[in-house]
Write an enzyme that holds these catalytic residues in place. Structure first.
Site, PDB file in Angstrom:
ATOM      1  CD  GLU A 197      38.590  46.463  44.830  1.00 39.74           C
ATOM      2  OE1 GLU A 197      39.024  46.697  43.693  1.00 39.74           O
ATOM      3  OE2 GLU A 197      37.403  46.157  45.056  1.00 39.74           O
ATOM      4  CD  GLU A 237      44.293  44.139  37.766  1.00 38.43           C
ATOM      5  OE1 GLU A 237      44.542  45.327  37.486  1.00 38.43           O
ATOM      6  OE2 GLU A 237      43.206  43.587  37.490  1.00 38.43           O
ATOM      7  CD  GLU A 275      34.006  45.562  36.792  1.00 38.22           C
ATOM      8  OE1 GLU A 275      33.942  45.406  38.045  1.00 38.22           O
ATOM      9  OE2 GLU A 275      34.468  46.576  36.253  1.00 38.22           O
ATOM     10  CE  LYS A 308      42.067  46.107  40.114  1.00 37.75           C
ATOM     11  NZ  LYS A 308      40.922  45.230  39.814  1.00 37.75           N
TER      12      LYS A 308
END
Length: 335
Positions: free
Chosen positions: A316, A308, A256, A311
């Site tokens: 985030e 997303e 990541e 989250k």
């Protein structure tokens, strides 16, 4: 190598060419209530020539969509399953039978990762056992897929200068077993490495151009090694830590790395995210490697594919390259 500022169409073409050579991947998470269906998502990856993807759990719909796609897949084990997989070989056999065998070889599994960012923590002691049992179950099924785990930078006890890199004292036993396993099986260590957090946590002492990869001059000198890019220094510190635990031959995969486009004032901006991600792709694809490991491309998975919305609010929710409607958050050339 200096990361090139993303400021021209030439840079986009250069990034695209390098990406295709090394196959830089993306992290495909599912923590959203408005994400496209897996079939559509895999179509998006293929349309952008993204040849590798990392998923965090064995979602059957995603795995079915990946069948025949020719996309190499890093498949994660849920953290909550680690204890059972470590303590029960039959559980590992069942996990492989249920989540790998039905999709193999139609899905090109690149790695199986036993947990994500659980070291340090209460589940850390189960990682090595889970890795052992999953590896044995895969071999019993006549499937050759390397088994590893993904660690956060929180596993590091020292990181500056890079040559002093070392794992936390409290995790030396756990990491020693894992490193020995990886070395014996010629498997890489997956590491989540974020210059963004290093800069965001200390913007007074960490230069933005060093974090983004746009510095044209040396920022850190460590013996004969010189660093203009924070990512290089962070990865080399992990290599130093591996060497101290006998892992001189263990390769690091950056599982990541990314930069949020919103949620933290003038640090998390579209411009910074675009600059970081495009420079990241160009740098890790260049074949120059890191000062401590020169001469090789660094396998890397950009975080993340989508914004997303389930989250936590803030940064985030804003690491995505694409909105849920599959439009770009900012330009990254994959074709």
């Amino acid at each position: 190598m200096r990361w090139l500022p993303h400021s021209s169409s030439f840079a986009s073409l250069h990034v695209s060419s390098l990406l295709n050579q090394v196959g830089v991947g993306v992290n495909y998470g599912l923590l959203g209530d408005n994400l496209p269906a897996p079939d559509a998502t895999i179509g998006l990856l293929k349309s952008r020539n993204i040849t590798k993807a990392r998923i965090f759990d064995p979602n059957p719909d995603v795995l079915r969509a990946l069948e025949g796609s020719n996309i190499e897949v890093v498949l994660g084990v849920r953290n909550e399953d680690l204890q059972q997989l470590a303590s029960d070989k039959n559980a590992a056999t069942s996990w492989v039978a249920n989540n790998v065998v039905p999709h193999f070889p139609a899905v090109k599994f690149r790695y199986i990762t036993a947990g994500n960012e659980v070291i340090p923590g209460p589940l850390a002691t189960f990682v090595y056992g889970a890795m052992q049992n999953l590896d044995a179950a895969l071999k019993s099924a006549n499937i050759t897929v390397p088994v590893s785990t993904a660690v956060s930078y929180g596993v590091m006890g020292a990181a500056f200068p890079p040559s002093s890199g070392a794992f936390l004292d409290s995790e030396l036993e756990v990491m020693g077993s894992i490193v020995s396993f990886l070395s014996k099986n010629r498997s890489p260590l997956l590491a989540n490495v974020y210059p963004y957090y290093t800069y965001a946590n200390d913007p007074v002492h960490v230069r933005l151009d060093y974090a983004l990869g746009t510095s044209q001059h040396k920022v850190v000198a460590d013996g004969l090694n010189q660093y203009t890019i924070l990512l290089d220094a962070m990865v080399d510190a992990m290599y130093a830590a591996l060497e101290k635990r006998g892992g001189q031959d263990v390769r690091i995969v950056v599982s990541e790395s990314g930069w949020p486009s919103a949620g933290n004032g003038d640090i998390a901006t579209l411009a910074n995210a675009q600059t970081y991600v495009n420079n990241l792709i160009a740098h890790v694809s260049s074949g120059l490697g890191m000062p401590r490991r020169p001469g090789s491309a660094m396998e890397t998975y950009v975080f993340a594919l989508f914004n997303e919305d389930l989250k936590p609010s803030g940064t985030e929710q804003n690491f995505g390259l694409f909105h849920p409607d599959m439009t770009e958050v900012y330009p990254v050339s994959f074709a």
